[in-house]
Design an enzyme around this catalytic site. Structure first.
Site, PDB file in Angstrom:
ATOM      1  N   GLN A  29       0.775  -1.235   0.000  1.00 28.76           N
ATOM      2  CA  GLN A  29       0.000   0.000   0.000  1.00 28.76           C
ATOM      3  C   GLN A  29       0.802   1.280   0.000  1.00 28.76           C
ATOM      4  OE1 GLN A  29      -0.290  -2.459   2.203  1.00 28.76           O
ATOM      5  NE2 GLN A  29      -2.393  -3.176   2.294  1.00 28.76           N
TER       6      GLN A  29
ATOM      7  N   ASN B  56      -0.758   3.392   8.768  1.00 30.38           N
ATOM      8  CA  ASN B  56      -1.370   2.680   7.644  1.00 30.38           C
ATOM      9  C   ASN B  56      -1.114   3.350   6.306  1.00 30.38           C
ATOM     10  OD1 ASN B  56      -3.701   4.368   6.600  1.00 30.38           O
ATOM     11  ND2 ASN B  56      -4.129   4.419   8.765  1.00 30.38           N
ATOM     12  N   CYS B  57      -1.403   2.591   5.262  1.00 36.66           N
ATOM     13  CA  CYS B  57      -1.327   3.087   3.894  1.00 36.66           C
ATOM     14  C   CYS B  57      -2.393   2.363   3.086  1.00 36.66           C
ATOM     15  CB  CYS B  57       0.013   2.764   3.250  1.00 36.66           C
ATOM     16  SG  CYS B  57       1.424   3.056   4.260  1.00 36.66           S
ATOM     17  N   VAL B  58      -3.613   2.829   3.107  1.00 39.41           N
ATOM     18  CA  VAL B  58      -4.702   2.040   2.481  1.00 39.41           C
ATOM     19  C   VAL B  58      -5.470   2.753   1.420  1.00 39.41           C
ATOM     20  CG1 VAL B  58      -5.453   0.616   4.369  1.00 39.41           C
ATOM     21  CG2 VAL B  58      -6.169   2.982   4.231  1.00 39.41           C
TER      22      VAL B  58
END
Lengths: 349, 428
Positions: B112, B241-243
């Site tokens: 991601q 996160n990386c979504v």
């Protein structure tokens, strides 16, 4: 480019043949300009010319759709036009459906730019607005002048392959195609503005009108599961180790078909996930968590299911367009049927 | 709760023998910074590079972006429960290095992580092409598990930001902004005639590279709760996160939450901004039901007239978004939701995984599936090794000449759902 050749489609009423009593009129073609064609002709001036008018009764078309479509297509094809226009149908329901059906067929089967026009509540509008450009008209023939004013420029742009503006600019019904653009305010400010308007009861425009969702009714239960061949299909990105088909981690453009003959358990050596939308650690550790091969093998051994199908089908659901998902399923569901699969376990993540 | 945000404007970043700020230039002692970040035993190597707006530089895979801030007065320190003790933050004075950011890259953790171009067409889509970036390239030790790898790099970003911000602690800021939210009852009393508005912020909480932390607590583990808007300006909420990259709220976004800032702008004028309800986006249905029940319950309890709901991520959290919207509207509270779209590369598919007619006021950050071609850059910070496999990439995304064809979902912050950008989408 010489004069643009146009074939025009109208029903028995607008051709002056008759009303409901003549609605069973079979398709015919006349090399003349009729009814609303006269207004179109005036609108096109010297740029385009209606070379033929196809006429078909609304009941005939509605009751013999496949046949009528074939007949009309043949007639249109003969003239090899640059453009096909059906209607306007205003609020005439059967006529609207006929216009949408035939415009869609001419465009997709003959590759000829096509458009039609009708009132937004005409049932034909919802059925075909995604497939063809439908110019939005008033609900009766009193709106003819207004309709022609919108049809002519849009039709010319379509033939010339010029960029088509937004529905508001061109006057067609929104087709549901989303395009990005840059606004002058950031999203949060637009949200605050919208909320203030909503609270005051003022008019506001949502940036994304809620879509109508497809609902799929489940099939009846499998009669005898102990004799059934069961296949696994997943959108959880299950793939053999190394992702041999390079299925995308998001927005999948393809699916894979993988042989699991002789595999009784999935493990970090023989399987992994290519899905980029969830924590992959647990799936990579034991892919049975995404596609339950181990359990199905046990059930197979115990005779609780007939057998596990030799292949599983897999794609990534993450950010994948519904159109892609539909296309994949249309292809592989034929294979599943041909291979004698009785039921499918679909796993998502 | 009252917070003064002092902006120390950073016009340029350079390496120097001492970390300091002079005349709007941030000087970074590279060796000292590397030494600090290398203390983490999970990292095999650390390097630092600088990327400035307009340079022909591509940074990828980008994990997080952090704005350096330092507490000058008042309780606690930035990133409470993470770098600082868990004191309640959000009051007193905080200095901000405005115009610069810390960015983390290095070996990929998942799929991601994103792309940031400092110039060219891609730069239009990311806010981080406009910041002077101090980029940490962190490589994990051999065999490090993904969860530990993610955590190590996440902390590296926070530590570097805190380290740089320390240089602004005793400086007089160039500009000062004051934000104040009164205790609930006083706030209601102060503007009796204005509509009471809340902000429901949904935090991404779906596991590896999908987590968010509140005062150091994994937000998967929280039930929805209320926080003062100024708390987030001191780093009460951070990203893990990386979504996908396009709709991940980086820590930079969290610190500069545009919904909070734009609600403050109208506060006392057209509306009374009462506070923030934070909720999560867990993967289990029971969690989704519980959290949306609670966000609606809290909105009702606060007597709100309207809320803005912002989403993070897409697909599965669309369900949480629609549940929140539906349940809050059912309480008679007006909603506007901010989301983004996955309508396919041609824009013809339905954009969300869930929908309801209650969601009649939607702001969109755009269609993340739209394709963009990014020309080659003179310099790459990080590596191009993962371009074909990151979310938004595909086989052949990276061409031999170094140009990249990807969906804009691969660009960090491109379709942000806090409404950070000016992009939207319309129907054709």
């Amino acid at each position: 480019m010489g004069k643009i050749k146009v074939v025009h489609y109208i029903n028995q009423f607008f051709a002056g043949i008759g009303g409901e009593e003549k609605a069973d009129h079979r398709p015919e073609v006349r090399e003349e300009v009729l009814g609303p064609g006269l207004a179109l002709k005036a609108g096109f001036k010297d740029e385009a010319e209606i070379v033929a008018t196809v006429i078909c009764g609304d009941s005939y078309f509605g009751e013999n759709i496949e046949e009528a479509k074939k007949e009309v297509l043949e007639m249109v094809k003969k003239y090899n036009p640059d453009l096909f226009i059906a209607g306007p149908a205003f609020n005439a329901g059967r006529y609207g459906v006929a216009c949408g059906t035939i415009a869609d067929a001419v465009q997709n089967e003959l590759g000829i730019p096509s458009l039609t026009a009708m009132y937004e509540e005409n049932p034909g509008a919802d059925m075909f607005k995604k497939a063809v450009y439908i110019v939005s008209t008033k609900d009766s023939a009193a709106g003819m002048r207004d309709a022609v004013k919108k049809i002519v420029p849009l039709a010319l742009k379509l033939v010339k392959g010029e960029e088509i503006g937004s529905p508001a600019e061109e006057g067609y019904l929104e087709r549901g195609i989303r395009k990005n653009y840059f606004t002058d305010k950031r999203g949060s400010e637009r949200a605050v503005d919208m909320l203030i308007k909503k609270l005051k009861g003022e008019e506001f425009e949502t940036e994304f009108p809620m879509p109508d969702f497809d609902r799929v009714p489940p099939n009846p239960a499998v009669k005898d599961i102990t004799k059934a061949t069961i296949a696994i299909v997943t959108s959880g990105g299950a793939v053999p180790k190394g992702n041999p088909d390079h299925i995308e981690s998001s927005s999948a453009q393809k699916y894979g078909k993988y042989d699991i003959e002789g595999i009784f358990d999935l493990n970090p050596e023989n399987g992994e996930t290519s899905h980029g939308g969830y924590d992959p650690v647990y799936a990579n550790d034991d892919l049975d968590r995404v596609i339950p091969v181990d359990v199905l093998r046990e059930l197979e051994k115990e005779g609780k299911i007939g057998k596990l199908h030799r292949y599983y089908y897999s794609t990534v659901g993450n950010g994948t367009a519904v159109a892609n998902a539909k296309k994949f399923a249309e292809e592989f569901s034929k294979e599943l049927v041909a291979d004698g699969v009785d039921a499918v376990i679909l796993t998502s993540t | 709760m009252r917070l003064e945000l002092g902006h120390v404007l950073i016009k340029d970043v350079q390496f120097g023998s001492e970390t300091k700020i002079e005349n709007g230039v941030l000087y970074v002692n590279k060796e000292e910074l590397i030494k600090l970040i290398s203390e983490d035993e999970h990292l095999a190597s650390v390097d630092v590079e600088i990327a400035k707006p307009g340079e022909s530089v591509r940074i990828t895979p980008v994990k997080d972006v952090v704005e350096p801030r330092v507490k000058v007065e008042g309780p606690g320190g930035v990133f409470p429960g993470i770098l600082s003790k868990v004191d309640v933050v959000g009051s007193g004075k905080t200095n901000v290095l405005k115009g610069c950011a810390v960015m983390t890259t290095g070996k990929i953790v998942g799929f991601q992580e994103g792309i940031v171009d400092m110039t060219g067409p891609g730069a239009e889509y990311t806010p981080f092409s406009k910041t002077n970036n101090v980029v940490l390239i962190c490589q994990p030790v051999e065999g490090l598990k993904q969860h530990d790898h993610e955590r190590a790099v996440r902390f590296a970003g926070f530590k570097a930001a805190a380290y740089l911000a320390e240089a602004a602690k005793s400086l007089t800021p160039d500009t000062v902004e004051v934000y104040e939210t009164l205790p609930f009852l006083e706030g209601i009393k102060k503007y009796p005639d204005l509509p009471k508005i809340g902000y429901v912020q949904m935090l991404q909480t779906q596991g590896l590279l999908h987590d968010t932390y509140v005062y150091g607590v994994d937000a998967k583990q929280i039930v929805p709760t209320i926080i003062y808007p100024t708390e987030v300006m001191d780093g009460a909420i951070v990203s893990g996160n990386c979504v996908s990259a396009c709709d991940k709220n980086t820590t930079y976004h969290q610190l500069n939450n545009p919904v909070i800032h734009d609600l403050y702008k109208e506060h006392g004028k057209t509306l009374n901004f009462v506070g923030v309800i934070i909720t999560n986006e867990n993967v289990y249905l029971a969690d989704k039901e519980r959290s949306s029940n609670w966000s609606a319950k809290l909105a009702e309890y606060l007597g709100l007239d309207g809320v803005i709901i912002s989403q993070e991520g897409f697909g599965n959290p669309d369900t949480d978004l629609i549940m929140n919207c539906k349940k809050i509207e059912a309480k008679g509270i007006k909603t506007v939701i901010i989301t983004d779209e996955y309508a396919g590369r041609d824009g013809a598919s339905q954009s969300l995984a869930d929908a309801d007619k209650a969601a009649d006021a939607v702001v969109t950050g755009g269609n993340a599936n739209e394709i963009i071609k990014l020309p080659a850059m003179d310099k790459v910070i990080g590596t191009l090794d993962y371009i074909d496999t990151i979310a938004g990439g595909f086989d052949g995304s990276l061409a031999e000449d170094g140009s990249i064809t990807v969906e804009i979902q691969a660009i960090t912050g491109a379709t942000n759902e806090m409404g950070f950008n000016k992009m939207s989408a319309k129907g054709f």
